[in-house]
Write a protein that holds these residues in place. Structure first.
Motif, PDB file in Angstrom:
ATOM      1  N   GLN A   1       0.849  -1.184   0.000  1.00  0.00           N
ATOM      2  CA  GLN A   1       0.000   0.000   0.000  1.00  0.00           C
ATOM      3  C   GLN A   1       0.892   1.243   0.000  1.00  0.00           C
ATOM      4  O   GLN A   1       1.868   1.315   0.759  1.00  0.00           O
ATOM      5  N   ASP A   2       0.552   2.209  -0.870  1.00  0.00           N
ATOM      6  CA  ASP A   2       1.376   3.412  -0.988  1.00  0.00           C
ATOM      7  C   ASP A   2       2.830   3.036  -1.245  1.00  0.00           C
ATOM      8  O   ASP A   2       3.762   3.542  -0.611  1.00  0.00           O
TER       9      ASP A   2
ATOM     10  N   GLN B   1       2.587  -1.640   4.549  1.00  0.00           N
ATOM     11  CA  GLN B   1       1.450  -2.548   4.703  1.00  0.00           C
ATOM     12  C   GLN B   1       1.270  -3.332   3.407  1.00  0.00           C
ATOM     13  O   GLN B   1       1.166  -2.744   2.332  1.00  0.00           O
TER      14      GLN B   1
ATOM     15  N   GLU C   1      -0.514  -5.598   0.593  1.00  0.00           N
ATOM     16  CA  GLU C   1      -1.840  -5.821   0.018  1.00  0.00           C
ATOM     17  C   GLU C   1      -2.109  -7.323  -0.025  1.00  0.00           C
ATOM     18  O   GLU C   1      -1.617  -8.037  -0.903  1.00  0.00           O
TER      19      GLU C   1
ATOM     20  N   THR D   1      -3.448  -8.846  -3.280  1.00  0.00           N
ATOM     21  CA  THR D   1      -2.448  -8.961  -4.341  1.00  0.00           C
ATOM     22  C   THR D   1      -1.576 -10.189  -4.113  1.00  0.00           C
ATOM     23  O   THR D   1      -1.245 -10.915  -5.062  1.00  0.00           O
TER      24      THR D   1
END
Length: 285
Positions: free
Chosen positions: A219-220, A263, A265, A268
């Protein structure tokens, strides 16, 4: 339920065992060391005691037994007498009892036993179980580069390890990931009782990391480097609580510690596992 916070273990496989690395690790909050009887030409324990004996009480220390000096180099053995003697020698050379002693790549000797000899593994595990009971180490585990040969040997007669260490990360194939998951389930191990190793397949500079962008799994992900993203993703391939990683540079170790803020995913990762299995199935057919 939320699992334990991810933990970095400093692995000493190719390390020069320099004191500055250990002090740097402590400064970063890395307080777990992993070595083996056969690292540094079978001198890892002695080098650690000599160069950083005063620092070792600040770490939890794990080591491995299973490889021994032989006439033609290192040889592997699951002989219970040799394993117990190796645990005793590890404690003597380190100047302290190890927190964990891993049975190192038992599949190497098991492959040479035709047919697979369940009694061979059971006797080796019993030797480490007994060593733990006698206070020669605080706990014992299994470190396996390829856990597939161990699957048929999970029986009530084989003592259960406290910790399992397996290869982890994006370069691990579907068969080994599935084998690790099967062992984790069979032994009912929690995430904190499973460790990953070799998250980069041996080198962060390998060309694969130029072709693949692991930030897709984070994430990000733009906040992190590709190396950081690959390292953070390794905690989910398979699901592990700790990853042992080697470096001689505190700066690199700091980069990896920084990756823990990412964090992953989960969807995914699950999709990636499905793609791996599909590809593996296509190849086998």
């Amino acid at each position: 339920m939320r699992g334990p916070d991810p933990r970095v273990v400093l692995g000493l496989h190719r390390s020069r065992h320099e004191r500055r690395l250990l002090t740097g690790a402590l400064d970063l909050g890395v307080t777990a060391l992993d070595t083996s009887t056969n690292y540094a030409s079978f001198r890892s324990h002695q080098i650690l005691a000599r160069t950083a004996g005063d620092l070792l009480p600040k770490f939890t220390v794990s080591t491995k037994v299973g490889y021994f000096p032989g006439p033609d180099g290192a040889e592997h053995s699951l002989d219970p007498v040799r394993l117990k003697a190796a645990v005793e020698e590890a404690a003597k050379d380190l100047g302290r009892e190890p927190d964990i002693v891993f049975l190192h790549n038992p599949e190497q000797s098991l492959r040479e036993a035709v047919p697979y000899n369940k009694d061979l593994l059971a006797a080796a595990c019993t030797a480490l179980d007994d060593a733990t009971a006698k206070g020669l180490c605080a706990a014992w585990g299994i470190a396996s580069w390829d856990p597939s040969p161990l699957l048929s040997m999970v029986t009530p007669t084989v003592p259960k390890p406290s910790v399992l260490m397996v290869r982890a990360g994006l370069l691990v194939g579907a068969r080994r990931l599935d084998a690790a998951d099967t062992l984790i389930d069979a032994w009912e191990l929690s995430d904190g009782e499973v460790w990953g190793m070799s998250p980069f397949g041996g080198a962060t500079r390998a060309s694969v990391w130029d072709r693949v962008d692991p930030r897709l799994f984070i994430q990000d992900g733009g906040r992190f480097s590709r190396v950081q993203a690959a390292f953070r993703t390794a905690y989910h391939l398979p699901q592990v609580g700790s990853v042992a990683v080697g470096t001689d540079e505190p700066t690199h170790l700091g980069e990896l510690v920084g990756a823990l803020a990412g964090q992953v995913e989960e969807r995914t990762v699950q999709e990636y596992r499905r793609l791996l299995r599909d590809r593996s199935g296509d190849q086998s057919s």
